[in-house]
Design a protein around this motif. Structure first.
Motif: not given
Length: 373
Positions: A178-187
């Motif tokens: 499944v596709m999961t989403s997490s905060p971008c580590p770059g910004c």
């Protein structure tokens, strides 16, 4: 009319665990990341069936009368008419990810509330006053105006997430990939990066400063009263709204006046002769000097009340009263002439043969007890 048991592929006597396993299997098959688009309606139907059959009360009502019983049985119109337009929360609960991102986060946040102790005089709480109070707090940076960027620069779109604020990854779970989403580590989830932060605020959009605030002290407040000043607390980061400022009142003791609620209390010391004959004395009050009339024959602790010379009532009209307690002073040093005059007065009043006060101390009580045998 759908048969919820057939939708999940279970028998009518299926247990809770069997229903749960059947639902997970169906949900995995119909998930958009697995089955692709076009299966939303089937997913809704499976979700509806599971919501009903997994709840013992709703399942019992459904077994007795089907969907029609659910619609009229006090379950908010039934699940058949429920709104499943937003599947993001369902995907998040069962698959550990979001169906579509929520967008980048905002750097701006509300500032914290602040509490400041304010010492006031009795006159301030009696009449109300305006005071200047020093407050150490955060204020919006005047250099960048809360943008966090150096003057003439702007945030740039994050190259890792292309401004989305989140990174999507394919994750293997018990239900499959499944596709999961997490905060971008770059910004850090903001979608933008501040390349050249403001030097004066170090890219925070606010600076620490001492301010002189003019505050209003309403009449009638007392020690412990907190006054809320909306929007006068700390400025929020990145131009966020201010918090609130709370002023906690601490009332200083007065030299000769004591306060109880809206009333004030004080003492007036008068000579024995004035208490006997009556007289008028000046008295200092919060409203200036006032005259207090002592009636002839006044006794110790007699009280004279001066109306309306107390403390202003909080959020009400009028003021309390000033209570003046009479303290009669007996002379302790008499010359021969004064003593003679007092003796003559005592004789005229028939008080010259008054017996001395009986000794009520411990020895006096013992003496009285044994003498009575």
């Amino acid at each position: 009319m759908s048969n919820y048991y057939e939708v999940l592929g279970v028998s009518r006597d299926a247990g809770a665990e069997e229903i749960k396993k059947a639902y997970r299997k169906k949900a995995r098959q119909l998930h958009p990341d697995v089955a692709g688009p076009g299966h939303e309606e089937e997913f809704k139907e499976v979700s509806t069936a599971y919501e009903v059959l997994s709840d013992p009360d709703k399942r019992q009502v459904y077994d007795l009368g089907g969907e029609d019983a659910l619609r009229g049985g006090g379950f908010g119109g039934g699940f058949a008419g429920a709104d499943f337009g937003d599947l993001g929360g369902i995907f998040q609960s069962f698959f550990g990810g979001a169906a579509g991102g929520r967008g980048p986060a905002s750097r701006a946040r509300r500032g914290q509330d602040a509490l400041v102790a304010v010492e006031v005089e009795l006159a301030d709480v009696a009449f109300g006053a305006t005071r200047t109070v020093p407050v150490d707090t955060y204020v919006t940076c005047t250099t960048c105006g809360g943008s966090c960027c150096a003057p003439g620069t702007d945030p740039v779109t994050c190259s890792q997430c292309n401004g989305q604020g989140s990174i999507q990854r394919m994750t293997r779970t018990l239900l499959g990939q499944v596709m999961t989403s997490s905060p971008c580590p770059g910004c850090q989830g903001y979608g933008t990066v501040i390349v050249t932060p403001c030097k004066d605020c170090s890219g925070e959009g606010r600076t620490h400063r001492r301010q002189e605030l003019e505050v209003s002290i309403p009449a009638g407040v007392s020690t412990g009263t907190r006054i809320r000043m909306s929007g006068r607390g700390e400025a929020g980061p990145a131009g966020g709204p201010n918090g609130d400022l709370y002023l906690e009142i601490h009332e200083k003791p007065h030299d000769f006046l004591e306060r109880e609620g809206d009333d004030l209390y004080t003492e007036l010391r008068v000579p024995m002769t004035a208490a006997a004959l009556g007289a008028t004395f000046p008295l200092q009050t919060l409203d200036g000097e006032r005259q207090v009339t002592v009636r002839p024959g006044s006794q110790p602790n007699d009280e004279v009340v001066l109306d309306g010379l107390g403390v202003g009532r909080l959020r009400r009209k009028g003021r309390g009263d000033l209570h003046v307690s009479i303290v009669v002073e007996t002379p302790t040093r008499l010359d021969d002439r004064q003593r003679q005059l007092l003796k003559e007065l005592a004789a005229l009043r028939g008080e010259d043969d008054v017996a001395p006060a009986k000794d009520e101390g411990v020895m006096g009580k013992l003496k009285e007890r044994f003498s009575g045998r």
